[in-house]
Design an enzyme around this catalytic site. Structure first.
Site, short mmCIF file in Angstrom:
data_model
loop_
_atom_site.label_atom_id
_atom_site.label_comp_id
_atom_site.label_asym_id
_atom_site.label_seq_id
_atom_site.Cartn_x
_atom_site.Cartn_y
_atom_site.Cartn_z
N VAL A 82 1.11 -3.71 3.75
CA VAL A 82 1.09 -5.02 4.42
C VAL A 82 2.36 -5.83 4.21
CG1 VAL A 82 -1.40 -5.42 4.72
CG2 VAL A 82 -0.29 -6.07 2.56
N TYR B 28 -3.50 -2.54 -10.46
CA TYR B 28 -3.42 -2.36 -9.00
C TYR B 28 -2.53 -3.44 -8.35
CZ TYR B 28 -4.88 -2.36 -4.11
OH TYR B 28 -4.87 -2.35 -2.72
N LYS C 130 0.39 3.28 -3.03
CA LYS C 130 -0.79 4.13 -3.24
C LYS C 130 -0.42 5.62 -3.25
CE LYS C 130 -3.80 0.64 -1.07
NZ LYS C 130 -4.50 0.26 0.19
N SER D 63 0.80 -1.24 0.00
CA SER D 63 0.00 0.00 0.00
C SER D 63 0.83 1.28 0.00
CB SER D 63 -0.94 0.02 1.20
OG SER D 63 -1.99 -0.89 0.99
N TYR E 92 -5.00 3.77 7.93
CA TYR E 92 -6.36 3.23 8.03
C TYR E 92 -6.99 3.54 9.39
CZ TYR E 92 -3.90 0.94 4.32
OH TYR E 92 -3.12 0.72 3.23
#
Ligand code: DON
Length: 310
Positions: free
Chosen positions: A262, A192, A68, A65, A244
């Site tokens: 992760v 992705y 991102k 992530s 998050y």
């Protein structure tokens, strides 16, 4: 008085390598479950360009992530503020792969860092390229930011996630039903999964993040990557949404914009001072690196690096 950086990093790495409670390595992506939880690396690049590293700082890991952030830079570059029609700028308070808010909110994800939001951002990039070439655009962006053409996608990780990415497929199909995803779901997901599978070391990641610490300008190349305003805004999103449903706690304990993945990596930004990358594969229940977070807590406290008390 701030501590000596080299000594601080050596102490943090010694603790990070020897800690017994290390969290759980991600297992929902089978390839990531093979990574040893024993790793710990950290890299800090200060404003003058000095690179301080400790532990496994030169071993590549799956950035997941953290990608991102780079995808958001790419999408803002190609689509400008149109990105915000697809995705919001609010913390979700939900798990990174949650679907609960999507239906009530018309399929528009809360922010670009939860999985749904990142998939919507990636869809914009995918639509701007032929076939599945969008992942190449993201990889080129990462290589340019890090100044390192040896950076690559780990094909085994990309395949592993594609084979098991049922929740992401669910999110993407749901958004497609709302018209938030416009391209073919399969190709958007393919891009992705490839962006998440980019492998980088802490040193490479810290290099790639330098522009965020210096008002959008990479001090080593002298290039203005994004405007100062855009850098400030990306940092704001990293601070409020980068971890998050643990973003509030991270701001409370560390007080720096940061994005986790992760794979156990975290990219953190001490504006005007340093770009920081840390890696330890064991995760907290929210999916953020357990020892990586602890290391950033120790580093920010020792150096007095905190956006709330600069
Ligand atoms: O989509 C996924 O589930 C992963 N490729 C990325 C999730 C992730 O890294 C969450 N971060 N802490």
């Amino acid at each position: 008085m701030p501590a000596d950086l080299a000594e601080t990093l050596a102490a943090i790495a010694a603790e990070g390598l020897s800690a017994t409670e290390r969290g759980q390595v991600a297992s929902y992506i089978p390839e990531l479950a093979k990574v040893s939880p024993a790793h710990f690396g950290i890299a800090v690049i200060t404003a003058d360009g000095t690179e301080h590293v400790a532990g496994d700082a030169d071993l590549p890991f799956s950035i997941q992530s953290v990608s991102k952030v780079f995808a958001l830079v790419e999408a803002l570059d190609s689509h400008g503020d149109a990105v915000w029609a697809r995705v919001g700028r609010e913390p979700s308070g939900s798990a990174f792969n949650s679907i609960v808010q999507l239906e009530a909110e018309g399929g528009r994800p809360r922010n670009p860092f939860i999985n749904a939001g990142a998939i919507a951002v990636t869809d914009l990039i995918a639509a701007a390229h032929e076939d599945r070439a969008g992942s190449g655009a993201i990889l080129r962006r990462v290589r340019a930011l890090a100044g390192d053409d040896s950076i690559n996608v780990d094909g085994a990780v990309a395949y592993s996630e594609a084979a098991t990415g049922f929740r992401n497929a669910g999110l993407a199909n749901f958004m497609k039903g709302f018209g938030v995803i416009t391209g073919p779901v399969a190709s958007t997901l393919d891009v992705y999964f490839h962006q998440c599978a980019i492998a980088m070391s802490c040193r490479q990641l810290a290099r790639a993040g330098r522009f965020l610490a210096h008002a959008g300008r990479c001090p080593s190349s002298g290039k203005q990557i994004v405007s100062p305003e855009r850098a400030r805004r990306i940092n704001a999103l990293m601070l409020t949404c980068g971890h998050y449903d643990a973003s509030g706690e991270f701001a409370f304990q560390v007080g720096l914009p940061a994005k986790s993945g992760v794979g156990g990596g975290i990219l953190a930004v001490a504006p005007g001072k340093a770009s920081i990358a840390v890696w330890s594969p064991g995760l907290s229940p929210q999916g953020n690196s357990l020892l990586g977070t602890r290391a950033l807590e120790q580093l920010s406290r020792a150096m007095g690096w905190n956006v709330f008390q600069p």
